[in-house]
Design a protein around this motif. Structure first.
Motif, PDB file in Angstrom:
ATOM      1  N   LEU A  57       0.825  -1.207   0.000  1.00 24.44           N
ATOM      2  CA  LEU A  57       0.000   0.000   0.000  1.00 24.44           C
ATOM      3  C   LEU A  57       0.860   1.258   0.000  1.00 24.44           C
ATOM      4  CD1 LEU A  57      -2.748   1.348   0.091  1.00 24.44           C
ATOM      5  CD2 LEU A  57      -2.717   1.077   2.584  1.00 24.44           C
ATOM      6  N   HIS A  58       1.947   1.220   0.734  1.00 22.91           N
ATOM      7  CA  HIS A  58       2.863   2.367   0.769  1.00 22.91           C
ATOM      8  C   HIS A  58       3.418   2.640  -0.635  1.00 22.91           C
ATOM      9  CE1 HIS A  58       5.536   5.211   2.770  1.00 22.91           C
ATOM     10  NE2 HIS A  58       6.472   4.789   1.945  1.00 22.91           N
ATOM     11  N   ALA A  59       3.815   1.585  -1.347  1.00 25.11           N
ATOM     12  CA  ALA A  59       4.337   1.747  -2.703  1.00 25.11           C
ATOM     13  C   ALA A  59       3.279   2.353  -3.628  1.00 25.11           C
ATOM     14  CB  ALA A  59       4.814   0.401  -3.253  1.00 25.11           C
ATOM     15  N   VAL A  60       2.047   1.902  -3.494  1.00 26.30           N
ATOM     16  CA  VAL A  60       0.950   2.443  -4.309  1.00 26.30           C
ATOM     17  C   VAL A  60       0.733   3.923  -3.998  1.00 26.30           C
ATOM     18  CG1 VAL A  60      -1.557   2.332  -4.663  1.00 26.30           C
ATOM     19  CG2 VAL A  60      -0.192   0.237  -4.694  1.00 26.30           C
ATOM     20  N   GLU A  61       0.718   4.269  -2.730  1.00 25.40           N
ATOM     21  CA  GLU A  61       0.526   5.667  -2.345  1.00 25.40           C
ATOM     22  C   GLU A  61       1.673   6.548  -2.839  1.00 25.40           C
ATOM     23  OE1 GLU A  61       0.029   5.195   1.858  1.00 25.40           O
ATOM     24  OE2 GLU A  61      -2.122   4.807   1.677  1.00 25.40           O
ATOM     25  N   GLU A  62       2.898   6.032  -2.771  1.00 21.42           N
ATOM     26  CA  GLU A  62       4.050   6.783  -3.285  1.00 21.42           C
ATOM     27  C   GLU A  62       3.948   6.979  -4.795  1.00 21.42           C
ATOM     28  OE1 GLU A  62       7.071   8.095  -1.601  1.00 21.42           O
ATOM     29  OE2 GLU A  62       5.413   8.096  -0.168  1.00 21.42           O
ATOM     30  N   ALA A  63       3.495   5.957  -5.506  1.00 18.79           N
ATOM     31  CA  ALA A  63       3.325   6.071  -6.960  1.00 18.79           C
ATOM     32  C   ALA A  63       2.289   7.138  -7.290  1.00 18.79           C
ATOM     33  CB  ALA A  63       2.924   4.723  -7.546  1.00 18.79           C
ATOM     34  N   ARG A  64       1.218   7.157  -6.547  1.00 13.72           N
ATOM     35  CA  ARG A  64       0.188   8.187  -6.779  1.00 13.72           C
ATOM     36  C   ARG A  64       0.742   9.581  -6.526  1.00 13.72           C
ATOM     37  NH1 ARG A  64      -4.368   4.626  -3.919  1.00 13.72           N
ATOM     38  NH2 ARG A  64      -5.154   3.593  -5.802  1.00 13.72           N
ATOM     39  N   ARG A  65       1.456   9.746  -5.412  1.00 13.55           N
ATOM     40  CA  ARG A  65       2.040  11.056  -5.095  1.00 13.55           C
ATOM     41  C   ARG A  65       3.074  11.481  -6.122  1.00 13.55           C
ATOM     42  NH1 ARG A  65       1.253   9.681   0.367  1.00 13.55           N
ATOM     43  NH2 ARG A  65       3.165   8.498   0.496  1.00 13.55           N
ATOM     44  N   LYS A  69       3.954   4.882 -12.503  1.00 14.98           N
ATOM     45  CA  LYS A  69       3.276   3.589 -12.587  1.00 14.98           C
ATOM     46  C   LYS A  69       4.187   2.492 -12.036  1.00 14.98           C
ATOM     47  CE  LYS A  69      -0.329   4.930 -15.113  1.00 14.98           C
ATOM     48  NZ  LYS A  69      -1.704   4.792 -14.737  1.00 14.98           N
ATOM     49  N   ILE A  70       3.570   1.356 -11.690  1.00 15.59           N
ATOM     50  CA  ILE A  70       4.273   0.213 -11.137  1.00 15.59           C
ATOM     51  C   ILE A  70       4.037  -1.007 -12.022  1.00 15.59           C
ATOM     52  CG2 ILE A  70       4.408  -1.412  -9.203  1.00 15.59           C
ATOM     53  CD1 ILE A  70       3.315   0.883  -7.409  1.00 15.59           C
ATOM     54  N   ILE A  71       5.116  -1.679 -12.401  1.00 15.30           N
ATOM     55  CA  ILE A  71       5.025  -2.985 -13.038  1.00 15.30           C
ATOM     56  C   ILE A  71       5.235  -4.013 -11.925  1.00 15.30           C
ATOM     57  CG2 ILE A  71       6.068  -4.617 -14.661  1.00 15.30           C
ATOM     58  CD1 ILE A  71       6.944  -2.190 -16.330  1.00 15.30           C
ATOM     59  N   PRO A  72       4.245  -4.863 -11.648  1.00 16.06           N
ATOM     60  CA  PRO A  72       4.347  -5.812 -10.543  1.00 16.06           C
ATOM     61  C   PRO A  72       4.962  -7.151 -10.968  1.00 16.06           C
ATOM     62  CG  PRO A  72       2.100  -5.776 -11.355  1.00 16.06           C
ATOM     63  CD  PRO A  72       2.889  -4.816 -12.196  1.00 16.06           C
ATOM     64  N   LEU A  73       6.264  -7.309 -10.796  1.00 13.32           N
ATOM     65  CA  LEU A  73       6.912  -8.592 -11.085  1.00 13.32           C
ATOM     66  C   LEU A  73       6.962  -9.487  -9.851  1.00 13.32           C
ATOM     67  CD1 LEU A  73       9.892  -7.811 -13.467  1.00 13.32           C
ATOM     68  CD2 LEU A  73       7.583  -8.566 -14.019  1.00 13.32           C
ATOM     69  N   ASP A  89      -5.074   2.396 -11.068  1.00 14.73           N
ATOM     70  CA  ASP A  89      -4.596   3.670 -11.601  1.00 14.73           C
ATOM     71  C   ASP A  89      -3.073   3.750 -11.631  1.00 14.73           C
ATOM     72  OD1 ASP A  89      -4.890   3.770  -8.714  1.00 14.73           O
ATOM     73  OD2 ASP A  89      -4.445   5.910  -8.828  1.00 14.73           O
ATOM     74  N   VAL A  90      -2.385   2.939 -10.826  1.00 15.35           N
ATOM     75  CA  VAL A  90      -0.918   2.997 -10.807  1.00 15.35           C
ATOM     76  C   VAL A  90      -0.265   1.704 -11.293  1.00 15.35           C
ATOM     77  CG1 VAL A  90      -0.803   4.759  -9.009  1.00 15.35           C
ATOM     78  CG2 VAL A  90      -0.738   2.341  -8.378  1.00 15.35           C
ATOM     79  N   ILE A  91      -1.060   0.686 -11.608  1.00 21.57           N
ATOM     80  CA  ILE A  91      -0.499  -0.592 -12.058  1.00 21.57           C
ATOM     81  C   ILE A  91      -0.381  -0.585 -13.576  1.00 21.57           C
ATOM     82  CG2 ILE A  91      -0.827  -3.100 -12.094  1.00 21.57           C
ATOM     83  CD1 ILE A  91      -0.225  -1.890  -9.292  1.00 21.57           C
ATOM     84  N   SER A  92       0.781  -0.991 -14.052  1.00 18.87           N
ATOM     85  CA  SER A  92       1.042  -1.072 -15.495  1.00 18.87           C
ATOM     86  C   SER A  92       1.367  -2.512 -15.848  1.00 18.87           C
ATOM     87  CB  SER A  92       2.227  -0.175 -15.853  1.00 18.87           C
ATOM     88  OG  SER A  92       2.522  -0.275 -17.219  1.00 18.87           O
ATOM     89  N   GLY A  93       0.802  -2.988 -16.939  1.00 28.03           N
ATOM     90  CA  GLY A  93       1.124  -4.347 -17.398  1.00 28.03           C
ATOM     91  C   GLY A  93       0.287  -5.364 -16.836  1.00 28.03           C
TER      92      GLY A  93
END
Length: 93
Positions: A57-65, A69-73, A89-93
């Motif tokens: 959740l922290h990573a998602v909030e940081e991406a929004r701020r 975007k985040i690619i989740p491997l 909204d912040v997830i890519s791929g």
């Protein structure tokens, strides 16, 4: 839960330290607007306490701020992203 960021030139990690145990979520930065989360590590002593979820959740909030975007491997992060439609909204791929 206090989560801190440790950055390097090519990526970094989010770290939570609880009762002397350290959990982490690492990432690589592919561009100023895209990171790849590649690993989540939670020691046995912290399992079941929501630490991995808090890091995600922290990573998602940081991406929004930060407007990236985040690619989740990482399998853990990828599973969490699949459960949380509100993260799309912040997830890519």
């Amino acid at each position: 839960m206090d989560i801190r960021l440790e950055e390097t030139r090519s990526g970094g990690r989010y770290v939570a330290t609880i009762d002397g145990h350290e959990a982490e979520m690492t990432y690589s930065r592919t561009s100023p607007k895209l990171i790849i989360i590649d690993h989540t590590g939670v020691p046995d002593a912290l399992r079941g306490k929501g630490v991995g979820q808090a890091l995600a959740l922290h990573a998602v909030e940081e991406a929004r701020r930060g407007g990236w975007k985040i690619i989740p491997l990482c399998p853990f992060f990828k599973a969490q992203a699949a459960r949380h439609e509100d993260w799309r909204d912040v997830i890519s791929g």
